[in-house]
Write a protein that holds these residues in place. Structure first.
Motif, PDB file in Angstrom:
ATOM      1  N   THR A 125       0.831  -1.200   0.000  1.00 16.10           N
ATOM      2  CA  THR A 125       0.000   0.000   0.000  1.00 16.10           C
ATOM      3  C   THR A 125       0.867   1.253   0.000  1.00 16.10           C
ATOM      4  O   THR A 125       1.775   1.396   0.811  1.00 16.10           O
ATOM      5  CB  THR A 125      -0.923   0.021   1.233  1.00 16.10           C
ATOM      6  OG1 THR A 125      -1.767  -1.122   1.203  1.00 16.10           O
ATOM      7  CG2 THR A 125      -1.770   1.281   1.265  1.00 16.10           C
ATOM      8  N   GLY A 126       0.598   2.145  -0.932  1.00 17.42           N
ATOM      9  CA  GLY A 126       1.300   3.420  -0.967  1.00 17.42           C
ATOM     10  C   GLY A 126       2.725   3.357  -1.469  1.00 17.42           C
ATOM     11  O   GLY A 126       3.497   4.306  -1.286  1.00 17.42           O
ATOM     12  N   VAL A 127       3.107   2.276  -2.125  1.00 20.99           N
ATOM     13  CA  VAL A 127       4.450   2.145  -2.687  1.00 20.99           C
ATOM     14  C   VAL A 127       4.326   1.713  -4.138  1.00 20.99           C
ATOM     15  O   VAL A 127       3.352   1.070  -4.534  1.00 20.99           O
ATOM     16  CB  VAL A 127       5.305   1.127  -1.897  1.00 20.99           C
ATOM     17  CG1 VAL A 127       5.575   1.647  -0.495  1.00 20.99           C
ATOM     18  CG2 VAL A 127       4.622  -0.237  -1.821  1.00 20.99           C
ATOM     19  N   ILE A 134      -0.849   3.761   5.334  1.00 16.82           N
ATOM     20  CA  ILE A 134       0.324   4.617   5.431  1.00 16.82           C
ATOM     21  C   ILE A 134      -0.171   6.018   5.782  1.00 16.82           C
ATOM     22  O   ILE A 134      -1.298   6.395   5.465  1.00 16.82           O
ATOM     23  CB  ILE A 134       1.160   4.652   4.139  1.00 16.82           C
ATOM     24  CG1 ILE A 134       0.371   5.277   2.991  1.00 16.82           C
ATOM     25  CG2 ILE A 134       1.660   3.280   3.772  1.00 16.82           C
ATOM     26  CD1 ILE A 134       1.222   5.590   1.799  1.00 16.82           C
ATOM     27  N   ARG A 135       0.671   6.749   6.481  1.00 18.18           N
ATOM     28  CA  ARG A 135       0.366   8.133   6.819  1.00 18.18           C
ATOM     29  C   ARG A 135       1.431   9.011   6.199  1.00 18.18           C
ATOM     30  O   ARG A 135       2.633   8.777   6.364  1.00 18.18           O
ATOM     31  CB  ARG A 135       0.360   8.347   8.344  1.00 18.18           C
ATOM     32  CG  ARG A 135      -0.896   7.844   9.045  1.00 18.18           C
ATOM     33  CD  ARG A 135      -0.848   6.375   9.321  1.00 18.18           C
ATOM     34  NE  ARG A 135       0.268   6.020  10.192  1.00 18.18           N
ATOM     35  CZ  ARG A 135       0.742   4.784  10.328  1.00 18.18           C
ATOM     36  NH1 ARG A 135       0.224   3.794   9.640  1.00 18.18           N
ATOM     37  NH2 ARG A 135       1.738   4.541  11.153  1.00 18.18           N
ATOM     38  N   GLY A 136       0.985  10.063   5.486  1.00 20.42           N
ATOM     39  CA  GLY A 136       1.928  10.967   4.866  1.00 20.42           C
ATOM     40  C   GLY A 136       2.765  10.256   3.821  1.00 20.42           C
ATOM     41  O   GLY A 136       2.300   9.382   3.091  1.00 20.42           O
ATOM     42  N   ALA A 174       1.429   8.137  -4.552  1.00 26.92           N
ATOM     43  CA  ALA A 174       0.911   6.795  -4.814  1.00 26.92           C
ATOM     44  C   ALA A 174      -0.565   6.804  -5.161  1.00 26.92           C
ATOM     45  O   ALA A 174      -1.076   5.830  -5.726  1.00 26.92           O
ATOM     46  CB  ALA A 174       1.129   5.899  -3.595  1.00 26.92           C
ATOM     47  N   ALA A 175      -1.266   7.893  -4.825  1.00 33.22           N
ATOM     48  CA  ALA A 175      -2.697   7.962  -5.093  1.00 33.22           C
ATOM     49  C   ALA A 175      -3.091   9.410  -5.313  1.00 33.22           C
ATOM     50  O   ALA A 175      -2.441  10.331  -4.818  1.00 33.22           O
ATOM     51  CB  ALA A 175      -3.491   7.363  -3.933  1.00 33.22           C
ATOM     52  N   SER A 176      -4.164   9.620  -6.034  1.00 33.05           N
ATOM     53  CA  SER A 176      -4.685  10.967  -6.242  1.00 33.05           C
ATOM     54  C   SER A 176      -5.520  11.386  -5.035  1.00 33.05           C
ATOM     55  O   SER A 176      -6.230  10.573  -4.431  1.00 33.05           O
ATOM     56  CB  SER A 176      -5.556  11.018  -7.504  1.00 33.05           C
ATOM     57  OG  SER A 176      -4.798  10.724  -8.651  1.00 33.05           O
ATOM     58  N   ASN A 177      -5.421  12.657  -4.679  1.00 34.61           N
ATOM     59  CA  ASN A 177      -6.242  13.235  -3.615  1.00 34.61           C
ATOM     60  C   ASN A 177      -6.036  12.566  -2.265  1.00 34.61           C
ATOM     61  O   ASN A 177      -6.972  12.432  -1.473  1.00 34.61           O
ATOM     62  CB  ASN A 177      -7.729  13.180  -3.984  1.00 34.61           C
ATOM     63  CG  ASN A 177      -8.042  13.933  -5.254  1.00 34.61           C
ATOM     64  OD1 ASN A 177      -7.483  14.993  -5.504  1.00 34.61           O
ATOM     65  ND2 ASN A 177      -8.919  13.382  -6.075  1.00 34.61           N
ATOM     66  N   ALA A 178      -4.808  12.148  -1.989  1.00 34.10           N
ATOM     67  CA  ALA A 178      -4.549  11.431  -0.736  1.00 34.10           C
ATOM     68  C   ALA A 178      -3.234  11.855  -0.099  1.00 34.10           C
ATOM     69  O   ALA A 178      -2.440  11.002   0.297  1.00 34.10           O
ATOM     70  CB  ALA A 178      -4.547   9.920  -0.993  1.00 34.10           C
ATOM     71  N   ILE A 220      -3.300   6.695   3.241  1.00 37.01           N
ATOM     72  CA  ILE A 220      -4.141   5.701   2.573  1.00 37.01           C
ATOM     73  C   ILE A 220      -4.490   4.609   3.579  1.00 37.01           C
ATOM     74  O   ILE A 220      -3.635   4.161   4.342  1.00 37.01           O
ATOM     75  CB  ILE A 220      -3.419   5.057   1.367  1.00 37.01           C
ATOM     76  CG1 ILE A 220      -3.058   6.109   0.320  1.00 37.01           C
ATOM     77  CG2 ILE A 220      -4.265   3.957   0.743  1.00 37.01           C
ATOM     78  CD1 ILE A 220      -2.147   5.579  -0.776  1.00 37.01           C
ATOM     79  N   ILE A 221      -5.751   4.204   3.586  1.00 37.45           N
ATOM     80  CA  ILE A 221      -6.182   3.002   4.300  1.00 37.45           C
ATOM     81  C   ILE A 221      -6.665   2.013   3.241  1.00 37.45           C
ATOM     82  O   ILE A 221      -7.579   2.318   2.472  1.00 37.45           O
ATOM     83  CB  ILE A 221      -7.306   3.292   5.306  1.00 37.45           C
ATOM     84  CG1 ILE A 221      -6.816   4.232   6.410  1.00 37.45           C
ATOM     85  CG2 ILE A 221      -7.823   1.991   5.915  1.00 37.45           C
ATOM     86  CD1 ILE A 221      -7.909   4.648   7.381  1.00 37.45           C
ATOM     87  N   ASN A 222      -6.065   0.859   3.195  1.00 43.57           N
ATOM     88  CA  ASN A 222      -6.357  -0.142   2.164  1.00 43.57           C
ATOM     89  C   ASN A 222      -6.900  -1.406   2.813  1.00 43.57           C
ATOM     90  O   ASN A 222      -6.189  -2.071   3.575  1.00 43.57           O
ATOM     91  CB  ASN A 222      -5.086  -0.450   1.367  1.00 43.57           C
ATOM     92  CG  ASN A 222      -5.347  -1.383   0.188  1.00 43.57           C
ATOM     93  OD1 ASN A 222      -6.482  -1.543  -0.255  1.00 43.57           O
ATOM     94  ND2 ASN A 222      -4.294  -1.989  -0.320  1.00 43.57           N
TER      95      ASN A 222
END
Length: 802
Positions: free
Chosen positions: A50-52, A155-157, A163-167, A171-173
């Motif tokens: 997530t987030g990578v 992930i925070r910050g 890794a994502a738009s508008n985030a 991210i919470i996956n």
């Protein structure tokens, strides 16, 4: 609010026992799984996805990443999806709205209105909605956790910005099971002191050597944790996926159907210290009532329609998805995720626009000498003397929240360096209609009655509790219709390289998008709503949507995000990292009715909010102790609009703090938890400069979650504590709420190898914990409109695993 005597004790012990909610083995009762968990309690050796840009070992990564297992969710005893997120470090979750409509803040990033503006909630790597704060369409409304969940990563910050738009905040996956083990389960949960009955089921297995599937979901019914007067929670979900393995990759198909009605709790009357008004228990009562189940209004096209209060938050989701990953040879890897979602539903709940003496409200509507009488209920026709509520019905029809999303990645590896090229393409529809009305209601729990207004001369100013078709108390603002489409395109590039113990990564993302469509506001006219041939006073001015004068939406936006990080591993058990990030968040429907110009355009500074973040962190483990600590600093720009106060925001915020999570094992005892300290302030305000320097509303200095469990041969017992220190109700920093500690307890006993029985208690000590309020100062009557955590609820679960 009443201060908890255990709070100071808790905070004094956090430095010794700070622990969180991370990786747990699928079968914790097995000794080898226990041993593995002890060696890597925070999952520092696991591969995070997530987030990578590509899967990375947590110990090597330069982001703050966590994982929550099903076992940890059981101990925390959540009653909603958002409540499950309370045990994630850095997350301040206000989940007092029921099974949706939660407000989620990350590391001091603001929640000026509602929802999760700077956070993206995903299912299996793709966002549920492109914008996490759509008015009456928060992403968590469309999410239900059940036994199909494998784990929750966050992930925070950090790399969330690219890794994502508008985030930019995180991210919470929510990651689903995929049939990797030949197993299944059926579980039935029964409320022991509140009305709920739910059955969860799931099964996954291999069809042959290369094909496997998983299917599951839930069905449920019940009144819910508060007294609503009717069956307020009813529906279910089914999810399935099918995976085909190939020599060099796989293809996975997803399916989800959700149709679930859950009651929506809006602010309720209580005294400013959090105590209950006589006759209305703030922890167990609700404004909903058996005597208030439907509302009549004019629909989006001027047709008569009825809103059913029993619908509450009713998401209807049908989605299909595709995930594919292949090794192309010569160190090339391709990955693609696609999802089509057909989303609609309803949001309807009563909002107390005013709580006051009944005679004062009657006078404001029908003049001197007016009085209130009971419109229905056991006292129908009798005069009412006491507290009354002016109710605005938040009656919203979600016509189309559908989306199409595709995320394509191509990665090339050169020795210890990888290069990832990606392209994200998404569309998000926001089509909704607001059809609000105004009622009068007594202040009473357990089925309050509606009230009618009668003038001094006997003239009726209301019809069966309804005094206006529309919301004149708010200037008839809220008959509205949106029919807007948002498209997002985002190419991105990520580089990662290792130089011995040093890992470096850099990423950049360019988001561009456009918004199109139209919106329309309110117009007043005379309409015989009940078709009785007589125009009553409420029918003399009926709100409807002004379809003759729609306003265009026609604007675009763009922003560039980047993130740079470094991680150095001093030893196999110690690593440190640093990161700086610059990210953006496009604004959507909350710009309408105030920020969109006559030609449909939007000022550049209103279209996008920017977040700059800096992080320094350390990961450490020693024997059975693991610690993950991150210091952070952020600067945030924000444009926003709040429906309940009809206010726009134009601000800059600053926040700094420290986030700590830890895990510690002592024999069969497992201790986990997290603590986040945040120092946030309003740095600039273009509209209300008098609040500059103040602490943003509802931002506590400390939020924390502690979890302890004991595992024995026949089962386990556990306790989870969720807490927060004091916070201000509003940005004027006048009215404050005391912190609270919420204790949740869980116990399970294995009747046989396959059968277990569990008991869980949410809010064991039945404490009051206010999360938000409409008032910023104590009113003359000492009554505020606020939301508090639910009182104690206890449930039992019988589970069979096969």
């Amino acid at each position: 609010m009443i201060k908890s005597t255990s709070q100071k004790f808790l905070l004094s012990t956090l430095a010794v026992l700070v622990s969180s909610h991370l990786w747990a083995a699928d079968a914790p009762q097995q000794q080898d799984a226990k041993s593995e968990a002890k060696q890597d309690a925070l999952g520092l050796e696991r591969i995070t996805v997530t987030g990578v840009a590509r899967g990375t070992r947590v110990m090597d990564s330069s982001v703050s990443v966590s994982s929550v297992s099903l076992a940890e969710l059981e101990v925390s005893t959540p009653r909603s999806s958002a409540e499950a997120f309370r045990i994630i470090p850095g997350m301040k979750v206000e989940s007092t709205g029921g099974e949706g409509n939660a407000n989620i803040a990350v590391r001091g990033l603001p929640v000026a209105s509602g929802g999760a503006k700077f956070l993206q909630i995903q299912e299996d790597g793709l966002p549920i909605l492109q914008f996490g704060d759509i008015a009456f369409g928060n992403a968590d409304i469309f999410l239900r956790l059940d036994s199909t969940v494998q784990t929750i990563e966050s992930i925070r910050g950090g790399s969330a910005s690219t890794a994502a738009s508008n985030a930019p905040g995180g991210i919470i996956n929510v990651i689903s099971k995929t049939g990797t083990s030949d197993s299944g389960s059926v579980a039935t949960t029964l409320g022991l002191d509140y009305d709920t009955f739910r059955t969860d089921f799931e099964y996954g297995t291999s069809i042959n050597d290369s094909l496997r599937f998983h299917v599951g979901g839930f069905v449920r019914t019940g009144e819910g944790p508060r007294d609503a007067g009717y069956n307020a929670n009813k529906g279910g979900q089914i999810k399935a996926n099918l995976t085909k393995e190939f020599d060099k990759g796989y293809v996975r198909l997803y399916f989800k159907h959700l149709d679930d009605k859950s009651i929506g709790y809006l602010p309720m009357p209580m005294y400013s210290d959090g105590s209950s008004i006589p006759g209305f228990d703030a922890k167990s009562d609700a404004i909903q009532s058996a005597y208030f189940q439907s509302t009549l209004s004019l629909g989006a096209d001027g047709e008569r329609r009825r809103g059913d209060m029993r619908d509450g938050m009713n998401p209807v989701v049908n989605s299909v998805g595709l995930e594919a990953s292949f090794d192309l040879g010569n160190d090339w890897q391709v990955e693609n995720r696609f999802r089509f979602s057909d989303v609609s539903g309803n949001f309807i709940a009563p909002f107390p626009a005013e709580v006051a003496n009944g005679s004062d409200i009657a006078t404001s509507i029908a003049g001197t000498g007016a009085k209130l009488i009971y419109a229905n209920g056991p006292n129908a026709g009798n005069p009412m003397d006491g507290l009354a509520m002016r109710i605005n019905t938040f009656d919203v029809q979600m016509n189309d929240f559908g989306s199409i999303v595709n995320d394509l990645k191509l990665t090339k590896t050169f020795d210890d360096t990888s290069v990832t090229l990606g392209y994200y393409n998404a569309t998000q529809n926001i089509g909704m209609s607001w059809m609000w009305n105004s009622y009068l209601m007594e202040v009473k729990g357990d089925n309050a009655a509606l009230l009618d207004v009668v003038a001094a001369d006997g003239t009726a100013y209301s019809d069966n509790g309804l005094y206006a078709y529309g919301v004149p108390y708010w200037g008839n603002c809220c008959q509205r219709n949106y029919d807007t489409d948002y498209s997002i395109k985002a190419p991105y590039l990520a580089l990662a390289s290792s130089f011995g113990d040093l890992s470096l990564d850099a990423s950049v993302r360019y988001d561009s998008g456009d918004a199109s469509g139209n919106y329309a506001g309110s117009v007043q006219s005379q309409v015989d709503m009940n078709l009785d041939g007589v125009i009553s006073i409420p029918e003399q001015s009926v709100s409807s949507i002004d379809n003759a004068n729609p306003q265009p939406v026609n604007y675009d936006w763009s922003y560039t995000s980047y993130s740079l990080g470094a991680n150095y591993q001093f030893s196999s058990d110690l690593a440190a990292f640093g990161r700086l990030s610059h990210g953006g968040r496009a604004n959507a429907d909350r710009l309408l009715f105030g920020k969109v110009r006559a030609d449909g355009s939007v000022a550049k500074e209103d279209a996008v909010d920017i977040v700059d973040q800096y992080e320094l962190g350390v990961k450490y483990r020693y024997d059975d102790l693991s610690v993950f600590a991150t210091a952070f600093y952020s600067e945030t720009e924000e444009q926003n609009f709040e429906a309940t106060s009809q206010r726009f925001f134009d601000r800059k915020y600053k926040a700094k703090g420290i986030e700590i999570e830890s895990a510690y094992f002592i024999g069969d005892f497992d201790f986990r938890g997290n603590l986040t300290w945040t120092d946030a302030e309003i740095a600039k305000d273009a509209l209300t400069p008098e609040v500059v320097g103040n602490t943003p509303r509802r931002q506590a200095d400390f939020i924390y979650s502690l979890m302890g469990s004991y595992n024995f041969d026949q089962g386990s017992v556990g306790v989870n504590l969720i807490g927060t220190t004091d916070s201000y109700a509003q940005d004027n920093n006048d009215l404050s709420f005391d912190g609270y500690n919420q204790v949740n307890a869980f116990a399970t006993y294995n009747l046989t190898e396959a059968m277990s029985v569990s008991l869980n208690v949410n809010n064991l000590f039945d404490v009051t914990g206010i999360t938000e309020a409409e008032e910023g100062s104590i009113p003359d009557n000492n009554i505020i409109r606020a939301r508090t955590i639910n009182g104690r609820t206890t449930s039992a679960t019988l589970k069979y695993e096969f």
